[in-house]
Enzyme design. Structure first.
Site, PDB file in Angstrom:
ATOM      1  N   GLY A  41      -4.602  -8.151   1.298  1.00 52.48           N
ATOM      2  CA  GLY A  41      -5.263  -8.326   0.013  1.00 52.48           C
ATOM      3  C   GLY A  41      -4.461  -7.708  -1.121  1.00 52.48           C
ATOM      4  O   GLY A  41      -3.513  -6.952  -0.892  1.00 52.48           O
ATOM      5  N   GLN A  43      -5.025  -5.324  -3.022  1.00 53.77           N
ATOM      6  CA  GLN A  43      -5.001  -3.861  -2.989  1.00 53.77           C
ATOM      7  C   GLN A  43      -4.810  -3.348  -1.561  1.00 53.77           C
ATOM      8  O   GLN A  43      -5.335  -2.302  -1.193  1.00 53.77           O
ATOM      9  CB  GLN A  43      -6.279  -3.297  -3.595  1.00 53.77           C
ATOM     10  N   SER A  44      -4.021  -4.047  -0.785  1.00 52.61           N
ATOM     11  CA  SER A  44      -3.820  -3.683   0.619  1.00 52.61           C
ATOM     12  C   SER A  44      -3.153  -2.315   0.770  1.00 52.61           C
ATOM     13  O   SER A  44      -2.023  -2.107   0.299  1.00 52.61           O
ATOM     14  CB  SER A  44      -2.975  -4.747   1.315  1.00 52.61           C
ATOM     15  N   ASN A  45      -3.825  -1.400   1.452  1.00 54.09           N
ATOM     16  CA  ASN A  45      -3.225  -0.113   1.786  1.00 54.09           C
ATOM     17  C   ASN A  45      -2.050  -0.320   2.744  1.00 54.09           C
ATOM     18  O   ASN A  45      -1.019   0.343   2.640  1.00 54.09           O
ATOM     19  CB  ASN A  45      -4.255   0.797   2.460  1.00 54.09           C
ATOM     20  N   CYS A  47      -0.074  -2.935   3.108  1.00 56.51           N
ATOM     21  CA  CYS A  47       1.115  -3.500   2.466  1.00 56.51           C
ATOM     22  C   CYS A  47       1.865  -2.433   1.679  1.00 56.51           C
ATOM     23  O   CYS A  47       3.099  -2.353   1.733  1.00 56.51           O
ATOM     24  CB  CYS A  47       0.719  -4.665   1.559  1.00 56.51           C
TER      25      CYS A  47
END
Length: 316
Positions: A41, A43-45, A47
């Site tokens: 997503g 706001q992917s942690n 990534c």
């Protein structure tokens, strides 16, 4: 209740992602890859953590990020995890939520991988959340660490947020093989329990842990609880209020996508089914995600301003 602070695991507060990336990026380096690709997503942690870890190792990172059409068709900005990922030089590739659903994460990773190979790159693909069987070994190792930390504390239950499944799979197998005797509760922040039982079973099979080899079924290794509320990464007011209460009482900041939802659901269970939890000693695994809070600023602002008003100081 106790808390294990995996949110403080290192690499710019990358939480549980660090344990999975230890194994995944070791393979990437060993196989001679020069860049990594992953997906999640906006706001992917995971990534963001992948971008930071890759930079530590001198690898370029390419992040496929799912966003609204407005953000996908323009610059996605610098909020929260995006700021950190872009600071370390991650290449951002945006797709809409509709494109993500229609195409699927594996196909999107394959498309970008083929494009980079045509450019002479040697990419290493990491699935959503770093949650494949190799990444799950990170949390089997975490149980080895736990054995030295809580062996004499009488912990009866371990509770964690479950999103992509790798943390829960590794913990489930590790606890089964250990002598801790703890019951594992995975609070699913997306999808439903049946999906997670099937998916976790696949991850465990990839680790060589089938019912035939270890003598136990996935449903007997972990209890999956529906905890997604209004939906993945969608925060309800009561969840944010629980997070605020925890922060003001303890100084521990939960995140709105994973640990905040998991802890809120746990408290609801304790209030609605006290007989299930009476006399239990619970360890809550904080899996990180602090920077996702910045994406919730507009929701948090009226709540925090109401309770913690700023006063103009009159200087004499």
């Amino acid at each position: 209740m106790y808390i294990k602070r995996d949110d403080l695991s290192g690499m710019q507060l990358s939480g549980n992602k660090v344990r999975k990336l230890e194994f995944l990026l070791a393979e990437a380096v060993a196989q001679g890859h020069d860049c990594v690709i992953t997906i999640g997503g906006i706001q992917s942690n995971h990534c963001r953590a992948t971008a930071v870890a890759a930079r530590y190792l001198g690898l370029d990172s390419h992040l496929i990020l799912r966003a609204s059409r407005e953000l996908a068709d323009s610059d996605p900005g610098l909020t929260g995890n995006l700021l950190l990922a872009r600071m370390v030089g991650a290449h951002i590739h945006t797709v809409t939520k509709e494109e993500y659903t229609r195409t699927g994460s594996e196909a999107l990773l394959q498309q970008l991988s083929e494009k980079l190979r045509r450019q002479g790159k040697k990419p290493y693909s990491i699935p959503v959340g770093g949650s494949n069987s190799l990444g799950s070994w990170g949390y089997l190792e975490a149980v080895r660490e736990l054995e030295t930390q809580v062996a004499n504390m009488g912990i009866t239950d371990i509770v964690l947020a479950c999103g992509s499944g790798g943390t829960a799979a590794g913990m489930a197998l590790g606890l089964h093989l250990s002598g801790l005797g703890c019951k594992l509760h995975a609070m699913g922040v997306c999808d439903d329990p049946d999906y997670f039982y099937n998916y976790l079973g696949g991850l465990l099979e990839g680790m060589g842990a089938t019912q035939e080899t270890i003598g136990i079924d996935t449903r007997d290794m972990v209890r999956v609880v529906q905890a997604k509320g209004a939906g993945y990464a969608i925060s309800r007011q009561q969840e944010l209020e629980t997070m605020q209460h925890v922060a003001q009482a303890t100084g521990v900041i939960l995140d709105p996508v994973y640990s905040g939802k998991a802890y809120h659901t746990l408290l609801e269970e304790m209030q609605q089914q006290p007989e299930q939890w009476n006399g239990r000693k619970v360890l809550f695994l904080h899996t990180g995600g602090l920077f996702g809070m910045y994406d919730k600023a507009s929701q948090l602002q009226p709540m925090l301003q109401k309770e913690n008003k700023a006063e103009r100081m009159h200087v004499s």
